[in-house]
Write a protein that holds these residues in place. Sequence first.
Motif, PDB file in Angstrom:
ATOM      1  N   ARG A  82       7.058  -8.743 -34.773  1.00 19.41           N
ATOM      2  CA  ARG A  82       6.841  -7.396 -35.301  1.00 19.41           C
ATOM      3  C   ARG A  82       5.927  -7.453 -36.521  1.00 19.41           C
ATOM      4  O   ARG A  82       5.953  -8.411 -37.287  1.00 19.41           O
ATOM      5  N   TRP A  83       5.149  -6.370 -36.686  1.00 19.00           N
ATOM      6  CA  TRP A  83       4.266  -6.245 -37.850  1.00 19.00           C
ATOM      7  C   TRP A  83       4.476  -4.865 -38.457  1.00 19.00           C
ATOM      8  O   TRP A  83       3.779  -3.914 -38.117  1.00 19.00           O
ATOM      9  N   PRO A  84       5.436  -4.723 -39.340  1.00 13.50           N
ATOM     10  CA  PRO A  84       5.791  -3.401 -39.881  1.00 13.50           C
ATOM     11  C   PRO A  84       4.656  -2.682 -40.586  1.00 13.50           C
ATOM     12  O   PRO A  84       4.646  -1.449 -40.635  1.00 13.50           O
ATOM     13  N   ALA A  85       3.700  -3.406 -41.124  1.00 13.12           N
ATOM     14  CA  ALA A  85       2.605  -2.765 -41.857  1.00 13.12           C
ATOM     15  C   ALA A  85       1.822  -1.800 -40.983  1.00 13.12           C
ATOM     16  O   ALA A  85       1.249  -0.819 -41.481  1.00 13.12           O
ATOM     17  N   ALA A  86       1.781  -2.041 -39.672  1.00 13.73           N
ATOM     18  CA  ALA A  86       1.036  -1.174 -38.755  1.00 13.73           C
ATOM     19  C   ALA A  86       1.903  -0.098 -38.133  1.00 13.73           C
ATOM     20  O   ALA A  86       1.388   0.782 -37.445  1.00 13.73           O
ATOM     21  N   GLY A  87       3.209  -0.143 -38.351  1.00  9.20           N
ATOM     22  CA  GLY A  87       4.094   0.868 -37.790  1.00  9.20           C
ATOM     23  C   GLY A  87       5.401   0.249 -37.327  1.00  9.20           C
ATOM     24  O   GLY A  87       5.495  -0.968 -37.119  1.00  9.20           O
ATOM     25  N   PRO A  88       6.429   1.056 -37.138  1.00  7.59           N
ATOM     26  CA  PRO A  88       7.750   0.533 -36.773  1.00  7.59           C
ATOM     27  C   PRO A  88       7.816  -0.101 -35.392  1.00  7.59           C
ATOM     28  O   PRO A  88       8.714  -0.908 -35.129  1.00  7.59           O
ATOM     29  N   ASP A  89       6.887   0.257 -34.504  1.00  9.23           N
ATOM     30  CA  ASP A  89       6.915  -0.329 -33.162  1.00  9.23           C
ATOM     31  C   ASP A  89       5.682  -1.178 -32.892  1.00  9.23           C
ATOM     32  O   ASP A  89       5.278  -1.363 -31.741  1.00  9.23           O
ATOM     33  N   ALA A  90       5.079  -1.723 -33.945  1.00  4.64           N
ATOM     34  CA  ALA A  90       3.874  -2.539 -33.804  1.00  4.64           C
ATOM     35  C   ALA A  90       4.241  -4.016 -33.646  1.00  4.64           C
ATOM     36  O   ALA A  90       5.090  -4.547 -34.360  1.00  4.64           O
ATOM     37  N   TRP A  91       3.578  -4.660 -32.695  1.00  7.01           N
ATOM     38  CA  TRP A  91       3.767  -6.083 -32.433  1.00  7.01           C
ATOM     39  C   TRP A  91       2.414  -6.778 -32.465  1.00  7.01           C
ATOM     40  O   TRP A  91       1.399  -6.200 -32.074  1.00  7.01           O
ATOM     41  N   VAL A  92       2.414  -8.031 -32.904  1.00  3.88           N
ATOM     42  CA  VAL A  92       1.193  -8.841 -32.862  1.00  3.88           C
ATOM     43  C   VAL A  92       1.516 -10.176 -32.211  1.00  3.88           C
ATOM     44  O   VAL A  92       2.655 -10.648 -32.238  1.00  3.88           O
ATOM     45  N   GLY A  93       0.481 -10.779 -31.599  1.00 11.79           N
ATOM     46  CA  GLY A  93       0.644 -12.118 -31.075  1.00 11.79           C
ATOM     47  C   GLY A  93       0.726 -13.114 -32.216  1.00 11.79           C
ATOM     48  O   GLY A  93       0.149 -12.902 -33.290  1.00 11.79           O
ATOM     49  N   THR A  94       1.440 -14.202 -32.009  1.00 13.17           N
ATOM     50  CA  THR A  94       1.534 -15.249 -33.026  1.00 13.17           C
ATOM     51  C   THR A  94       1.231 -16.610 -32.381  1.00 13.17           C
ATOM     52  O   THR A  94       1.760 -16.919 -31.310  1.00 13.17           O
ATOM     53  N   PRO A  95       0.330 -17.388 -33.014  1.00 17.20           N
ATOM     54  CA  PRO A  95      -0.303 -17.153 -34.311  1.00 17.20           C
ATOM     55  C   PRO A  95      -1.545 -16.269 -34.253  1.00 17.20           C
ATOM     56  O   PRO A  95      -2.208 -16.070 -35.271  1.00 17.20           O
ATOM     57  N   GLY A  96      -1.894 -15.722 -33.091  1.00 18.16           N
ATOM     58  CA  GLY A  96      -3.026 -14.819 -32.954  1.00 18.16           C
ATOM     59  C   GLY A  96      -2.754 -13.845 -31.827  1.00 18.16           C
ATOM     60  O   GLY A  96      -1.863 -14.057 -30.995  1.00 18.16           O
ATOM     61  N   MET A  97      -3.550 -12.756 -31.769  1.00 16.61           N
ATOM     62  CA  MET A  97      -3.318 -11.740 -30.742  1.00 16.61           C
ATOM     63  C   MET A  97      -3.483 -12.284 -29.330  1.00 16.61           C
ATOM     64  O   MET A  97      -2.938 -11.741 -28.370  1.00 16.61           O
ATOM     65  N   SER A  98      -4.216 -13.357 -29.184  1.00 20.39           N
ATOM     66  CA  SER A  98      -4.416 -13.913 -27.849  1.00 20.39           C
ATOM     67  C   SER A  98      -3.192 -14.651 -27.317  1.00 20.39           C
ATOM     68  O   SER A  98      -3.155 -15.009 -26.133  1.00 20.39           O
ATOM     69  N   ALA A  99      -2.171 -14.887 -28.150  1.00 26.56           N
ATOM     70  CA  ALA A  99      -1.030 -15.721 -27.747  1.00 26.56           C
ATOM     71  C   ALA A  99      -0.311 -15.215 -26.502  1.00 26.56           C
ATOM     72  O   ALA A  99      -0.020 -16.010 -25.590  1.00 26.56           O
ATOM     73  N   PRO A 100       0.031 -13.921 -26.393  1.00 21.34           N
ATOM     74  CA  PRO A 100       0.708 -13.491 -25.158  1.00 21.34           C
ATOM     75  C   PRO A 100      -0.187 -13.592 -23.925  1.00 21.34           C
ATOM     76  O   PRO A 100       0.309 -13.865 -22.820  1.00 21.34           O
ATOM     77  N   VAL A 101      -1.483 -13.397 -24.085  1.00 21.76           N
ATOM     78  CA  VAL A 101      -2.394 -13.549 -22.944  1.00 21.76           C
ATOM     79  C   VAL A 101      -2.440 -15.019 -22.515  1.00 21.76           C
ATOM     80  O   VAL A 101      -2.441 -15.333 -21.315  1.00 21.76           O
ATOM     81  N   ARG A 102      -2.446 -15.911 -23.492  1.00 21.82           N
ATOM     82  CA  ARG A 102      -2.414 -17.342 -23.173  1.00 21.82           C
ATOM     83  C   ARG A 102      -1.130 -17.707 -22.429  1.00 21.82           C
ATOM     84  O   ARG A 102      -1.141 -18.505 -21.493  1.00 21.82           O
ATOM     85  N   ALA A 103      -0.019 -17.110 -22.866  1.00 22.92           N
ATOM     86  CA  ALA A 103       1.255 -17.396 -22.216  1.00 22.92           C
ATOM     87  C   ALA A 103       1.230 -16.950 -20.758  1.00 22.92           C
ATOM     88  O   ALA A 103       1.728 -17.661 -19.870  1.00 22.92           O
TER      89      ALA A 103
END
Length: 310
Positions: A82-103
Amino acid sequence: MRVGIAGAGMAGLSCAGGLAAAGHAPVLFDKGRGPGGRMSTRRVEVGGRTLTFDHGAQYMTARDPAFVAQVAAWEAQGVVARWPAAGPDAWVGTPGMSAPVRALAAEHDVRWTTRVEALRLDANGWTLDGAETEPFDAVVIALPAEQAAPLLAPHYPAFATTAAASRTLPCWTAMAVFAEPLAGVPDVVKDAGPIGWAARDGAKPGRAGMESWVIQAPPDWSQEHLEETPDTIAPTLLALFAQHLGVNLPHPVHLAAHRWRFARSRPPADAPGALWDGDGRLGICGDWLLAPRVEAAWLSGRRLASLMAS
């Protein structure tokens, strides 16, 4: 069915997952060098350290129950947070946005640096020119509308017309690193005139922690400056950001820009989500058939897989 999929972004990989779960054999082809697409992570060397920038999609939301379940699975794998700075339902990939696509890509047969040039259909099935000569039982186009239209036109003019009617908006993105924190500046700045979005990228979960920023222009500004060079755009966006903040920014230790010619889709009000012709065994999916969100791309892919498996 053995299914050839042109495009290994979120929509194509989601479709592949649904097809594989139904017992089919998908093979994906993508012109990129690796997973990411518009969720790519840019890596640069700054002062002997490797830094990353989420220079495309900044975050994703999860609202549909099926995608909520998928995000929960990614969270358990440690590839989203979760990334609260962008909103209560915002998610980011870790360690980068490409992480879920890589998975997702790790679960499938993906052929990178392979551009599908054309489609051919004969008695043996579908052949993807530029990919391989062995025919497929079915084919899926999971590309931006502008790239899908010419592939579809010789075989499915109606599908091609749908794609041609959709226009994906561009986005110029600047990436900057500063030696010291920008004091008093919030982690997220948005809808500020020529600054559509700016974020302290290094403050996202799982990042390196340096004062790295991603600054994105809105679509109209990006369209107006579409053919300018990155060397011109990067300092221009940084100056506009400083102007909005009302401060003199320190000289960045790294500054670059990237042009996303196809960044934000504009689906019609009656967007079908996905299209499938069972007789010809050709389907198309992508966020441009549903909504301009990461979640919509995933849902479109799953919707097409469901149509193909029924």
